[in-house]
Design a protein around this motif. Structure first.
Motif, PDB file in Angstrom:
ATOM      1  N   SER A  17      23.066  -8.814 -14.226  1.00 54.96           N
ATOM      2  CA  SER A  17      23.268  -8.867 -15.677  1.00 54.96           C
ATOM      3  C   SER A  17      23.314 -10.291 -16.214  1.00 54.96           C
ATOM      4  O   SER A  17      23.473 -11.258 -15.453  1.00 54.96           O
ATOM      5  N   LEU A  73      15.435 -14.831 -23.658  1.00 55.89           N
ATOM      6  CA  LEU A  73      16.178 -13.832 -22.876  1.00 55.89           C
ATOM      7  C   LEU A  73      15.223 -12.905 -22.128  1.00 55.89           C
ATOM      8  O   LEU A  73      15.426 -12.581 -20.962  1.00 55.89           O
ATOM      9  N   ILE A  77      15.144 -12.127 -18.253  1.00 54.61           N
ATOM     10  CA  ILE A  77      15.390 -10.731 -17.832  1.00 54.61           C
ATOM     11  C   ILE A  77      14.288 -10.233 -16.903  1.00 54.61           C
ATOM     12  O   ILE A  77      14.554  -9.623 -15.873  1.00 54.61           O
ATOM     13  N   SER A  85      22.240  -6.428 -20.246  1.00 57.67           N
ATOM     14  CA  SER A  85      22.568  -7.602 -21.061  1.00 57.67           C
ATOM     15  C   SER A  85      23.883  -7.318 -21.778  1.00 57.67           C
ATOM     16  O   SER A  85      23.992  -6.333 -22.517  1.00 57.67           O
ATOM     17  N   VAL A 107      21.605  -2.645 -23.043  1.00 55.52           N
ATOM     18  CA  VAL A 107      22.438  -3.595 -23.797  1.00 55.52           C
ATOM     19  C   VAL A 107      23.810  -2.989 -24.072  1.00 55.52           C
ATOM     20  O   VAL A 107      23.907  -1.874 -24.589  1.00 55.52           O
TER      21      VAL A 107
END
Ligand SMILES: Nc1nc2c(ncn2[C@@H]2O[C@H](COP(=O)(O)OP(=O)(O)OP(=O)(O)O)[C@@H](O)[C@H]2O)c(=O)[nH]1
Ligand SMILES: [Mg+2]
Length: 373
Positions: A17, A73, A77, A85, A107
């Motif tokens: 994460s 991001l 990722i 996230s 998320v």
């Protein structure tokens, strides 16, 4: 209902994460916020690879962050195979859904993280009911179709979510369940009331321990009651259910001390609502011990969390002792500085037992009017 339960009791252990934390007004505040969210993630045994900082940006109401940051991001990722996230700021259901679609990862925000910790730590019937209620209240506005974290109800991320009709069925079932849980909580409140009345009859004053999570409330009560059976652990929200122990203050004086759920800055409102019965224990006590961890998070942040709850419960006038724990981890100079700042404070180590006699004297003074000179 079974599938809904699966969503709210997911296992995060070992999941790769990232954290997305908000830049605060000061560097110290930013660092503290980031450290706290990291500790929350660690409590769930998430594997955090990186923390990104973002500015509070009202220009992007739909995604919370701008497209440049989203690209950054997204790259990270996909390169590092991130599956979750964690957003430190609270996201609206729409923001959460849009971010999942754009980032291609699951998320969750800080509120969801805290709710998951509570779910994992709830052991008793009462604790489980309160947590489930908080989770369903969080879940309900987030139950939408395509692409949300909750579309897992209808498959995986990126697949089509459940159809509108099915969603309507889920919503209705959740609302029914919320109604049942609220009834059960009313029963719990009644039961707690009976227990309190029984205690009142014994005519022993009651003190509540209030303080940030992990400051050492359960450790302190284990020490004071010499009954070492309260669960202690170096993680957030170890205690969810209140427990009361008899404490001998010396001579013929006793008091009952109640250990309860730990606090955190901006405790999610869904939890405050659901844990009303638990928090109410504090309302009916004769005095409060506000316990601080003198070794880590800033005292102001801890104090603010306690004050938020004190205000909410409307108990501003209650007699209160400020107690600073874990002084075994401080240098003599650091202790002196703290003593200068809080001349009325009591300084203890629940681990070594230092300062506990002073604390008992102070309790005797407040509860029985006995001043030891
Ligand atoms: N060094 C040191 N560690 C302490 C002291 N008191 C407690 N701890 C440690 O702090 C951690 C948290 O202690 P707990 O008693 O579980 O804290 P709590 O306030 O009940 O936490 P929650 O139930 O999660 O809100 C444990 O690892 C304890 O061993 C102390 O005086 N000194
Ligand atoms: Mg505890």
């Amino acid at each position: 209902m079974k599938r809904i339960k699966e969503v709210i009791s997911q296992d995060f252990r070992g999941k790769r994460s990232i954290i997305v934390a908000l830049k605060k007004r000061t560097k110290k505040e930013t660092e503290e916020t980031a450290r706290e969210i990291l500790l929350l993630a660690k409590t769930l045994k998430l594997k955090v690879l990186h923390t990104f900082f973002v500015r509070n940006n009202t220009v992007h109401p739909g995604t919370y962050i701008g497209s440049g940051k989203i690209e950054e991001l997204k790259r990270f990722i996909s390169e590092h195979k991130i599956s979750i996230s964690i957003f430190e700021p609270e996201l609206s259901p729409v923001q959460q859904r849009n971010l999942e679609q754009l980032l291609g990862s699951y998320v969750i925000d800080r509120t969801a993280l805290i709710l998951h910790i509570f779910a994992q730590h709830a052991k008793t019937h009462e604790g489980k009911i309160q947590v489930e209620l908080a989770q369903l209240n969080y879940l309900l506005p987030r139950l939408t179709g395509h692409g949300t974290s909750l579309s897992r109800l209808g498959g995986g991320l990126g697949t089509r979510g459940p159809g509108e009709m099915k969603l309507e069925v889920y919503r209705r079932r959740i609302k029914e369940r919320i109604h049942i849980l609220n009834q059960k909580i009313k029963e719990i409140e009644k039961h707690r009331n009976l227990l309190r009345n029984a205690r009142k009859k014994r005519n022993i004053p009651v003190v509540s321990l209030l303080g940030y999570t992990n400051v050492g409330k359960s450790t302190l009560l284990n020490r004071l009651s010499e009954k070492k059976n309260l669960y202690v652990a170096d993680k957030f929200f170890s205690t969810l259910d209140p427990a009361t122990r008899l404490v001998h203050l010396g001579d013929n004086s006793f008091c009952l001390i109640t250990d309860t759920v730990g606090l955190i800055y901006n405790l999610p409102r869904q939890l405050i609502g659901a844990f009303k019965a638990t928090l109410e224990e504090i309302v009916f006590s004769d005095a409060l011990i506000i316990l601080y961890d003198a070794s880590t998070i800033s005292i102001e942040r801890q104090k603010e969390a306690s004050l938020q709850v004190i205000k909410l419960l409307g108990i501003e006038g209650k007699p209160c002792i400020e107690v600073f724990n874990k002084i075994d981890l401080l240098s003599p100079e650091e202790i002196n500085i703290l003593k200068g700042e809080f001349p009325e404070g009591i300084f203890i180590s629940a681990l070594t037992g230092e300062g506990l006699e002073k604390l008992k004297e102070k309790l005797k003074e407040i509860l029985y009017g006995v001043k030891v000179v």
